[in-house]
Design a protein around this motif. Sequence first.
Motif, PDB file in Angstrom:
ATOM      1  N   GLU A  91    -148.440 -29.119  41.798  1.00 20.65           N
ATOM      2  CA  GLU A  91    -148.745 -29.940  42.973  1.00 20.65           C
ATOM      3  C   GLU A  91    -148.514 -31.405  42.643  1.00 20.65           C
ATOM      4  O   GLU A  91    -148.593 -31.810  41.485  1.00 20.65           O
ATOM      5  N   THR A  92    -148.236 -32.182  43.680  1.00 28.42           N
ATOM      6  CA  THR A  92    -148.171 -33.632  43.552  1.00 28.42           C
ATOM      7  C   THR A  92    -149.236 -34.213  44.479  1.00 28.42           C
ATOM      8  O   THR A  92    -149.271 -33.887  45.660  1.00 28.42           O
ATOM      9  N   LEU A  93    -150.121 -35.018  43.907  1.00 26.32           N
ATOM     10  CA  LEU A  93    -151.168 -35.668  44.693  1.00 26.32           C
ATOM     11  C   LEU A  93    -150.839 -37.138  44.855  1.00 26.32           C
ATOM     12  O   LEU A  93    -150.321 -37.773  43.930  1.00 26.32           O
ATOM     13  N   GLU A  94    -151.163 -37.673  46.003  1.00 24.35           N
ATOM     14  CA  GLU A  94    -150.946 -39.098  46.268  1.00 24.35           C
ATOM     15  C   GLU A  94    -152.319 -39.771  46.339  1.00 24.35           C
ATOM     16  O   GLU A  94    -153.270 -39.205  46.870  1.00 24.35           O
TER      17      GLU A  94
ATOM     18  N   VAL B 191    -149.455 -38.433  41.260  1.00 24.27           N
ATOM     19  CA  VAL B 191    -149.606 -37.728  39.991  1.00 24.27           C
ATOM     20  C   VAL B 191    -148.989 -36.346  40.183  1.00 24.27           C
ATOM     21  O   VAL B 191    -149.344 -35.625  41.112  1.00 24.27           O
ATOM     22  N   ASP B 192    -148.013 -36.027  39.323  1.00 23.32           N
ATOM     23  CA  ASP B 192    -147.341 -34.731  39.353  1.00 23.32           C
ATOM     24  C   ASP B 192    -148.038 -33.818  38.348  1.00 23.32           C
ATOM     25  O   ASP B 192    -148.123 -34.147  37.159  1.00 23.32           O
ATOM     26  N   VAL B 193    -148.509 -32.679  38.824  1.00 22.45           N
ATOM     27  CA  VAL B 193    -149.246 -31.738  37.995  1.00 22.45           C
ATOM     28  C   VAL B 193    -148.384 -30.510  37.752  1.00 22.45           C
ATOM     29  O   VAL B 193    -147.807 -29.959  38.693  1.00 22.45           O
ATOM     30  N   SER B 194    -148.288 -30.093  36.489  1.00 24.20           N
ATOM     31  CA  SER B 194    -147.560 -28.862  36.183  1.00 24.20           C
ATOM     32  C   SER B 194    -148.341 -28.038  35.179  1.00 24.20           C
ATOM     33  O   SER B 194    -149.175 -28.549  34.436  1.00 24.20           O
TER      34      SER B 194
ATOM     35  N   ALA C 192    -149.783 -24.937  28.468  1.00 26.71           N
ATOM     36  CA  ALA C 192    -149.874 -26.394  28.521  1.00 26.71           C
ATOM     37  C   ALA C 192    -149.876 -26.863  29.971  1.00 26.71           C
ATOM     38  O   ALA C 192    -149.086 -26.397  30.782  1.00 26.71           O
ATOM     39  N   ALA C 193    -150.773 -27.778  30.254  1.00 28.15           N
ATOM     40  CA  ALA C 193    -150.813 -28.441  31.557  1.00 28.15           C
ATOM     41  C   ALA C 193    -150.399 -29.878  31.331  1.00 28.15           C
ATOM     42  O   ALA C 193    -150.656 -30.462  30.276  1.00 28.15           O
ATOM     43  N   SER C 194    -149.746 -30.449  32.332  1.00 30.31           N
ATOM     44  CA  SER C 194    -149.361 -31.855  32.184  1.00 30.31           C
ATOM     45  C   SER C 194    -149.576 -32.613  33.484  1.00 30.31           C
ATOM     46  O   SER C 194    -149.564 -32.032  34.572  1.00 30.31           O
ATOM     47  N   ALA C 195    -149.799 -33.903  33.327  1.00 30.39           N
ATOM     48  CA  ALA C 195    -149.966 -34.810  34.458  1.00 30.39           C
ATOM     49  C   ALA C 195    -149.062 -36.010  34.203  1.00 30.39           C
ATOM     50  O   ALA C 195    -149.104 -36.604  33.131  1.00 30.39           O
ATOM     51  N   VAL C 196    -148.239 -36.321  35.191  1.00 27.51           N
ATOM     52  CA  VAL C 196    -147.360 -37.486  35.101  1.00 27.51           C
ATOM     53  C   VAL C 196    -147.789 -38.441  36.211  1.00 27.51           C
ATOM     54  O   VAL C 196    -147.646 -38.142  37.392  1.00 27.51           O
ATOM     55  N   TRP C 197    -148.351 -39.568  35.804  1.00 22.36           N
ATOM     56  CA  TRP C 197    -148.851 -40.575  36.731  1.00 22.36           C
ATOM     57  C   TRP C 197    -147.723 -41.562  36.989  1.00 22.36           C
ATOM     58  O   TRP C 197    -147.133 -42.093  36.053  1.00 22.36           O
TER      59      TRP C 197
END
Length: 164
Positions: free
Chosen positions: A156-159, A146-149, A103-108
């Motif tokens: 990674e966390t992208l700004e 956005v925090d990617v796991s 599972a991949a997740s993105a938290v915006w």
Amino acid sequence: MSARRVALFGLVILSLAACREESIEAAARDSAPPPAAAAAPTDLGGEQVDRTIEIGGPPLVREVRLGGRLGPDGSLEADAARFRAGAPIHLILELEQAPPGSAASAVWRRGEKTLLRQRLEVEPGSTRIRFTVEQTADWAPGTYQVDVSMGGSEVETLEFVIDE
């Protein structure tokens, strides 16, 4: 002769006392229990485990990218870190060897406030996962993250910035 006997007797007594002290220390050392051996590892079923599983290996995610437009093949036309309010934002994860079902997740989020949580499972044979936020019209201008796991581990966390 009596002084000689007394001196000899004193030497014998001192020698015996020294030997006794050494033997008491040696006995204490020898009678101490051996250090406890580490218990053999067991699995959750209580069975003894006799092999090691390597946890390293190649990374699951090769690249993480943000952009506003997708090409015909579903890849990003160009990377971007600034977006117009109301425009869609695409987050692409290029996969290396992610096992199916991972599972991949993105938290915006904006600061500490979470705006959206997304989760997708890797399909068999997939080399790419795409998260899309279609509507950002109600996102105020400013800086976001956005925090990617992947598989529960942070990748990674992208700004990025939303402009007016």
